[in-house]
Each structure stands twice: as structure tokens, then as C-alpha cells.
Design a protein around this motif. Structure first.
Motif, PDB file in Angstrom:
ATOM      1  N   ARG A 118       0.807  -1.235   0.073  1.00 37.21           N
ATOM      2  CA  ARG A 118      -0.055   0.117   0.130  1.00 37.21           C
ATOM      3  C   ARG A 118       0.964   1.305  -0.007  1.00 37.21           C
ATOM      4  NH1 ARG A 118      -1.417  -2.277   5.345  1.00 37.21           N
ATOM      5  NH2 ARG A 118      -0.149  -0.866   6.748  1.00 37.21           N
ATOM      6  N   ASP A 119       2.164   1.127   0.491  1.00 28.30           N
ATOM      7  CA  ASP A 119       2.829   2.282   0.583  1.00 28.30           C
ATOM      8  C   ASP A 119       3.597   2.319  -0.906  1.00 28.30           C
ATOM      9  OD1 ASP A 119       2.254   3.067   3.077  1.00 28.30           O
ATOM     10  OD2 ASP A 119       3.810   1.700   4.089  1.00 28.30           O
ATOM     11  N   MET A 120       3.998   1.298  -1.405  1.00 31.67           N
ATOM     12  CA  MET A 120       4.544   1.375  -2.876  1.00 31.67           C
ATOM     13  C   MET A 120       3.685   1.927  -3.883  1.00 31.67           C
ATOM     14  SD  MET A 120       6.153  -2.451  -3.511  1.00 31.67           S
ATOM     15  CE  MET A 120       7.435  -3.290  -2.171  1.00 31.67           C
ATOM     16  N   ALA A 121       2.192   1.887  -3.271  1.00 29.52           N
ATOM     17  CA  ALA A 121       1.265   2.265  -4.498  1.00 29.52           C
ATOM     18  C   ALA A 121       1.249   3.888  -4.377  1.00 29.52           C
ATOM     19  CB  ALA A 121       0.055   1.831  -4.136  1.00 29.52           C
ATOM     20  N   LYS A 122       2.052   4.499  -3.437  1.00 27.64           N
ATOM     21  CA  LYS A 122       1.990   5.976  -3.482  1.00 27.64           C
ATOM     22  C   LYS A 122       3.576   6.376  -4.073  1.00 27.64           C
ATOM     23  CE  LYS A 122      -0.037   5.749   1.000  1.00 27.64           C
ATOM     24  NZ  LYS A 122       0.341   5.793   2.595  1.00 27.64           N
ATOM     25  N   GLY A 124       5.832   6.643  -7.599  1.00 29.38           N
ATOM     26  CA  GLY A 124       5.874   6.392  -9.244  1.00 29.38           C
ATOM     27  C   GLY A 124       4.633   7.241  -9.714  1.00 29.38           C
ATOM     28  N   GLU A 125       4.524   7.004 -10.842  1.00 30.80           N
ATOM     29  CA  GLU A 125       3.249   7.751 -11.674  1.00 30.80           C
ATOM     30  C   GLU A 125       2.363   6.794 -11.918  1.00 30.80           C
ATOM     31  OE1 GLU A 125       2.820   9.717 -16.099  1.00 30.80           O
ATOM     32  OE2 GLU A 125       4.611   8.921 -15.412  1.00 30.80           O
ATOM     33  N   LYS A 126       0.953   7.136 -11.916  1.00 31.87           N
ATOM     34  CA  LYS A 126       0.086   6.261 -11.781  1.00 31.87           C
ATOM     35  C   LYS A 126      -0.281   6.377 -13.530  1.00 31.87           C
ATOM     36  CE  LYS A 126      -4.849   5.508 -10.188  1.00 31.87           C
ATOM     37  NZ  LYS A 126      -6.003   6.038  -9.336  1.00 31.87           N
ATOM     38  N   ILE A 127      -0.738   5.383 -13.996  1.00 28.60           N
ATOM     39  CA  ILE A 127      -0.859   5.616 -15.294  1.00 28.60           C
ATOM     40  C   ILE A 127      -2.194   4.491 -15.726  1.00 28.60           C
ATOM     41  CG2 ILE A 127       1.316   5.962 -16.195  1.00 28.60           C
ATOM     42  CD1 ILE A 127       1.734   2.987 -16.778  1.00 28.60           C
ATOM     43  N   THR A 189      -6.649  -2.488  -9.001  1.00 31.65           N
ATOM     44  CA  THR A 189      -6.931  -1.414  -8.625  1.00 31.65           C
ATOM     45  C   THR A 189      -6.243  -0.454  -9.416  1.00 31.65           C
ATOM     46  OG1 THR A 189      -7.191  -2.184  -6.037  1.00 31.65           O
ATOM     47  CG2 THR A 189      -6.931   0.240  -6.573  1.00 31.65           C
ATOM     48  N   GLU A 190      -4.709  -0.556  -9.460  1.00 33.10           N
ATOM     49  CA  GLU A 190      -4.211   0.600 -10.352  1.00 33.10           C
ATOM     50  C   GLU A 190      -2.891   0.073 -10.885  1.00 33.10           C
ATOM     51  OE1 GLU A 190      -1.802   3.683  -7.387  1.00 33.10           O
ATOM     52  OE2 GLU A 190      -4.060   3.419  -7.032  1.00 33.10           O
ATOM     53  N   VAL A 191      -2.221   0.641 -11.623  1.00 31.88           N
ATOM     54  CA  VAL A 191      -0.978   0.487 -12.249  1.00 31.88           C
ATOM     55  C   VAL A 191       0.029   1.873 -11.940  1.00 31.88           C
ATOM     56  CG1 VAL A 191      -1.586   0.815 -14.648  1.00 31.88           C
ATOM     57  CG2 VAL A 191       0.295  -0.434 -14.188  1.00 31.88           C
ATOM     58  N   ARG A 192       1.370   1.613 -11.560  1.00 29.20           N
ATOM     59  CA  ARG A 192       2.127   2.767 -11.301  1.00 29.20           C
ATOM     60  C   ARG A 192       3.553   2.245 -12.007  1.00 29.20           C
ATOM     61  NH1 ARG A 192       1.339   6.694  -8.085  1.00 29.20           N
ATOM     62  NH2 ARG A 192      -0.772   7.011  -7.417  1.00 29.20           N
ATOM     63  N   ARG A 193       4.179   3.394 -12.606  1.00 28.89           N
ATOM     64  CA  ARG A 193       5.211   3.266 -13.446  1.00 28.89           C
ATOM     65  C   ARG A 193       6.282   4.004 -12.379  1.00 28.89           C
ATOM     66  NH1 ARG A 193       4.636   4.697 -18.991  1.00 28.89           N
ATOM     67  NH2 ARG A 193       3.986   2.446 -19.267  1.00 28.89           N
ATOM     68  N   ILE A 194       7.335   2.912 -12.159  1.00 27.42           N
ATOM     69  CA  ILE A 194       8.419   3.658 -11.138  1.00 27.42           C
ATOM     70  C   ILE A 194       9.484   3.862 -12.287  1.00 27.42           C
ATOM     71  CG2 ILE A 194      10.247   2.891  -9.399  1.00 27.42           C
ATOM     72  CD1 ILE A 194       7.202   2.954  -8.494  1.00 27.42           C
ATOM     73  N   LEU A 195       9.788   3.270 -13.067  1.00 28.86           N
ATOM     74  CA  LEU A 195      10.903   3.541 -14.247  1.00 28.86           C
ATOM     75  C   LEU A 195      10.578   4.186 -15.543  1.00 28.86           C
ATOM     76  CD1 LEU A 195      13.549   0.479 -13.364  1.00 28.86           C
ATOM     77  CD2 LEU A 195      13.734   2.918 -12.563  1.00 28.86           C
TER      78      LEU A 195
END
Length: 195
Positions: A118-122, A124-127, A189-195
Motif C-alpha cells: 500500500r505504501d509502494m502504491a504511493k 511513481g506515476e499512476k498510469i 486497482t491501479e498500475v504505477r510506473r516507477i521507471l
């Protein structure tokens, strides 16, 4: 004496003139690729190159690092844990949970994420899901009491209109699943881009 000085100055000016015309100064430029944070070496440009010649200067595509080099390294690192059993709080080949797998795969490449999904989900960029690429993180809510994000997976492939991700499940340990599977599709729930 005056004749000597004239010859001396004339010789010096000829030497200086010949140095400036025969000696070409080159400039090497290094820029940073914002996607990978790696250096890109721009070809050397000779002093005196005309502006329209600069416009025609192109980068050698082989000298530019691919955007996803770091992503592929992280994916390959994560895949080595396939088959490892589930262990709550685990981050080793002895056992790992979903966030432990992602945390360790990024940490091994000097990218530090929070330890809990849940903290990782904060970070990067939500795409949008349709923009998902290899190396992105998928987050899930698997009907927990708090209705928080409690599961994460690392996208390892996109093939035949299916997003495949590696993660650790309580029943099967570290496996690769498809987002097309009904359970994961409903929990997504969502996808996030870290790199």
C-alpha cells in the motif's frame, strides 16, 4: 635588427595561422537520458561546423541505451525467485511475500521502494491500464478487511492482449499470472510506473 623583428613576428603569425587552420577542435557532449538516468554520448562536432550541418547530425541508435534496460534487469532478477514458497514478510529464496519480491527486485538494482504494497502504491506515476509496460507495478485489493491495497505484482510480459505479472501468493508462492484471470481482473486497482 629591425629586419630580424619583422621576420620573427611574421614567422610567429604564420605558425599561429597554420595552427588554427590545420588543428581541428572537437567537442564531445554528454547528455542524460531522463528515462534511464544514463549518459548518452553525442558524436563529436568539429569546431567550425555550420549550423545546417548540425541539424543533419544524428545519434547512432546503438549508442543510446534502451529505456527498459533497468526494467529488464529487474524483471530477470524477480524471475529467478519463481517457485519460491510464500512467507509473510519474507524477502529471501527461503520464502517471500508479494511486496518482498518487488522490494527485493528493485533494491538489488539500487532502487529503494517502501516495504509494504500500500505504501509502494504511493510511489511513481499512476498510469492507465492500456499504457502498461514491462516493469510497471500492478496493485490489487484482494477483499481485505480494511479495503486497502494489499497486493502487488511486477509486469513481466504483455502478449496476446494479456498482461503477465510475477507476484507471490499465499497458496502458490512466487508465480506468473495473467491479469485476464477473473480473480486478478476483479481485484485489480491501479498500475504505477516507477521507471
Amino acid at each position: 635588427m629591425q629586419k630580424f623583428l619583422v621576420i620573427f613576428f611574421l614567422s610567429i603569425s604564420l605558425i599561429l595561422a597554420s595552427c588554427s587552420t590545420s588543428k581541428k577542435t572537437t567537442y564531445s557532449k554528454v547528455i542524460i537520458d531522463k528515462r534511464t538516468h544514463r549518459d548518452i554520448h553525442v558524436p563529436s562536432i568539429e569546431h567550425g561546423t555550420k549550423r545546417n550541418e548540425l541539424r543533419n547530425t544524428t545519434l547512432n541508435p546503438n549508442s543510446i541505451p534502451k529505456m527498459s534496460d533497468a526494467k529488464y534487469d529487474i524483471i530477470n532478477y524477480a524471475k529467478q525467485f519463481e517457485g519460491v514458497k510464500y512467507k509473510w514478510g519474507g524477502t529471501t529464496p527461503e520464502g517471500m511475500d508479494c511486496s518482498g519480491l518487488v522490494f527485493e527486485s528493485f533494491r538489488a538494482h539500487d532502487i529503494f521502494l517502501p516495504r509494504i504494497s500500500r505504501d509502494m502504491a504511493k510511489r511513481g506515476e499512476k498510469i492507465l491500464l492500456k499504457e502498461t509496460l514491462k516493469g510497471d507495478l500492478l496493485f490489487f485489493k484482494t477483499q481485505n478487511r480494511r479495503n486497502d491495497i494489499n497486493h502487488v505484482g511486477l509486469v513481466v510480459a504483455i502478449e496476446d492482449n494479456a498482461i503477465k505479472f510475477i507476484h507471490s501468493t499465499t497458496q502458490s508462492g512466487v508465480i506468473i499470472s495473467s491479469l485476464n484471470e477473473e480473480y486478478w481482473k476483479n481485484a485489480f486497482t491501479e498500475v504505477r510506473r516507477i521507471l
